[in-house]
Structure formats: C-alpha cells, structure tokens
Design a protein around this motif. Structure first.
Motif, short mmCIF file in Angstrom:
data_model
loop_
_atom_site.label_atom_id
_atom_site.label_comp_id
_atom_site.label_asym_id
_atom_site.label_seq_id
_atom_site.Cartn_x
_atom_site.Cartn_y
_atom_site.Cartn_z
N ARG A 128 36.12 43.27 44.33
CA ARG A 128 37.59 43.31 43.89
C ARG A 128 37.66 44.32 42.95
N PHE A 129 36.82 45.36 42.65
CA PHE A 129 37.02 46.24 41.47
C PHE A 129 36.85 47.82 42.52
N VAL A 130 37.50 48.58 41.62
CA VAL A 130 37.46 49.91 41.75
C VAL A 130 37.38 50.62 40.52
N PHE A 131 36.54 51.57 40.26
CA PHE A 131 36.80 52.17 38.99
C PHE A 131 37.02 53.64 38.89
N THR A 132 37.68 54.25 37.93
CA THR A 132 37.98 55.42 37.79
C THR A 132 38.03 55.99 36.21
N ALA A 133 37.80 57.38 36.02
CA ALA A 133 37.75 57.61 34.58
C ALA A 133 39.18 57.81 34.06
N GLY A 134 39.38 57.54 32.93
CA GLY A 134 40.46 57.77 32.11
C GLY A 134 40.93 59.24 31.85
N GLY A 135 42.03 59.47 31.34
CA GLY A 135 42.15 60.84 31.19
C GLY A 135 42.56 61.13 29.57
N GLU A 136 43.16 62.28 29.32
CA GLU A 136 43.44 62.68 28.04
C GLU A 136 44.39 61.60 27.12
N THR B 164 40.16 39.60 29.72
CA THR B 164 40.90 40.49 30.46
C THR B 164 41.07 40.26 31.80
N LEU B 165 39.99 40.76 32.48
CA LEU B 165 39.60 40.70 33.90
C LEU B 165 39.80 39.30 34.36
N LYS B 166 39.20 38.25 34.01
CA LYS B 166 39.13 37.08 34.42
C LYS B 166 40.65 36.32 34.62
N ALA B 167 41.44 36.63 33.89
CA ALA B 167 42.90 36.35 33.82
C ALA B 167 43.65 37.04 34.98
N PHE B 168 43.42 38.25 35.45
CA PHE B 168 43.91 38.76 36.65
C PHE B 168 43.28 38.10 37.99
N LEU B 169 41.87 38.15 38.08
CA LEU B 169 41.24 37.66 39.10
C LEU B 169 41.61 36.01 39.19
N ASP B 170 41.78 35.21 38.24
CA ASP B 170 42.11 34.06 38.34
C ASP B 170 43.56 33.69 38.98
N ALA B 171 44.54 34.74 38.59
CA ALA B 171 46.00 34.55 38.81
C ALA B 171 46.18 34.94 40.44
N TYR B 172 45.46 35.75 41.02
CA TYR B 172 45.39 35.99 42.41
C TYR B 172 44.23 36.28 43.20
N GLU B 173 43.97 35.53 44.15
CA GLU B 173 42.67 35.92 44.95
C GLU B 173 42.56 37.12 45.72
N ASP B 174 43.86 37.52 45.81
CA ASP B 174 43.80 38.92 46.84
C ASP B 174 44.31 40.04 46.04
N LEU B 175 44.02 40.06 44.69
CA LEU B 175 44.48 41.04 43.64
C LEU B 175 43.21 41.86 43.54
N THR B 176 43.30 43.25 43.43
CA THR B 176 42.40 44.36 43.13
C THR B 176 42.52 44.84 41.64
#
Length: 231
Positions: A73-81, A36-48
């Motif tokens: 290229r990543f930031v993390f956050t916790a999910g919600g309810e 999943t992550l690789k597809a987005f990183l491969d799509a655009y070099e300037d994507l976070t």
C-alpha cells in the motif's frame, strides 16, 4: 475514486533537541510516523500512501512500513529542497482522476474521521483545507510596534490538505516555486483557484517541540482508554 496520501516527512530534530528526525522519535513505543500512516490506512482500504522522506532516511521509512503495515500500500520517493518540491515529487506518484491528501508526517493525531471528512469535502468542492479557530489573542506586527486584530477573522491551518487531482497536479507541476508557498493551499491559490476551508480537529497538532510529544502521548492514552471502554 483513487486515493493517495502524500505524507511529507522531511523534518529534522533541531527544536526537539534530538539527533533523530522527529518523525522517527518513539511515542508510546512506536515511531511518531507510525500513527500518521495508520490513520490513513484505517480511513480507506483502497488508499495508497506516498511516503516522501529525505533520501538518507528512505530505508528507515521502509523499515517502519515493513514492521507495521502492508508494504503493497506504499510507494516511496525522496524529498526535495523545500516542502513545495517534496510535494511535487510525491504528486508525481499519483494518478490522474484521484483525490490527493497532502499531510505532515509529524501531524500524527489526525483521525480517520477527519480524513474521510476531507475526502467528502474535496469530492464536493474540489478541495478541503482543515482549519480551526484561534483561541489566543492575536497581534499584528507593524513598523512602529504592534496592533490588536480580531481573532475571529483568522483560522489556523492544518493538514491533510485535500484536492481533486485535476486541481492539485496542474498547480504543483506548472507553477514556479515562491517562498510564500508554505502549504498546498497557497500553491493552488497562486494558480488562480480558490480553496475550500472546513473544520479541522483541535487535537490535530504538529509535533515540533518536546512539549508537543507530551501532549500527543496524553491524547493517545486517552483515545486508547476510550477504545478499551467501547470494547
């Protein structure tokens, strides 16, 4: 424009008969989430990528990122309810005047091409909701049983659901949660803004059951074989 992919990976392994959340299950030797992550990183070099995980699994997500990708290229956050609250948490990490993708962490077969199509459509229309036609006959449940409906009038909704930030951010931040909010399109529509449907990919399946893992494995093997031939 700035690009953010909010990847919501809060699923459990209940329907997979697994104690391990399905986003971490091995698929051809790598976690489902990796693809999943690789597809987005491969799509655009300037994507976070904004990776939204249950708080108890954030460290596991960091381990995957550190093992395979550039952590910058990543930031993390916790999910919600709920999904709604998880996306809201992820959206807080995105900047104004950007294009925001919202994607299921276990929809691991989306291609970079689809992601770029979604971006182009969102730039033109403000939003892009990938959908495919229903192939099976459909029946609607009624008070007395069921009735046949015309399947050509229905679309199966996928992700990444993609929006200009000036559409998604006000909607997700200002509207109150309702149970009918099963995806971001329903949130934006409840905010009073129409969404734009576009053609998705039939292989863009969501990993839910063990059968889905088998299907995903075969699709990936076919793609790898095709890539080897192209080389």
């Amino acid at each position: 424009m700035k690009k953010y992919a909010i990847v919501v990976a809060g699923g459990a392994g209940k329907r997979m008969n697994s104690d391990l959340p399905k986003q971490f299950l091995p698929l051809l030797g790598k976690p489902v989430l990796y693809y999943t992550l690789k597809a987005f990183l491969d799509a655009y070099e300037d994507l976070t990528v904004v990776l939204v995980l249950p708080e108890e699994h954030i460290e596991k997500g960091r381990e995957i990122v550190d093992a395979y990708f550039n952590p910058d290229r990543f930031v993390f956050t916790a999910g919600g309810e709920t999904r709604f609250h998880s996306v809201r948490n992820g959206a807080a990490m995105a900047a104004n005047d950007s294009i925001i993708f919202v994607h299921d962490g276990v929809r691991c077969l989306a291609t970079p091409q689809l992601i770029r199509y979604c971006y182009d459509s969102a730039m033109l229309n403000g939003s892009a909701i990938p959908t495919i036609g229903a192939k099976d006959s459909i029946r609607q449940l009624t008070a007395t049983g069921s009735m046949a409906v015309d399947r050509t009038q229905f679309r199966v909704v996928q992700t990444p659901q993609t929006f200009h930030s000036k559409i998604l951010l006000p909607a997700i931040n200002q509207i109150e949660y309702k149970e009918k909010f099963t995806d971001e399109a329903t949130v934006v529509e409840a905010f009073g803004i129409d969404v734009h449907l576009m053609e998705g990919e039939e292989t863009n399946i969501k990993i839910t059951t063990p059968v889905d893992m088998t299907i995903a494995e075969q699709i990936l093997l076919k793609r790898m074989s095709a890539a080897a031939i192209d080389l």
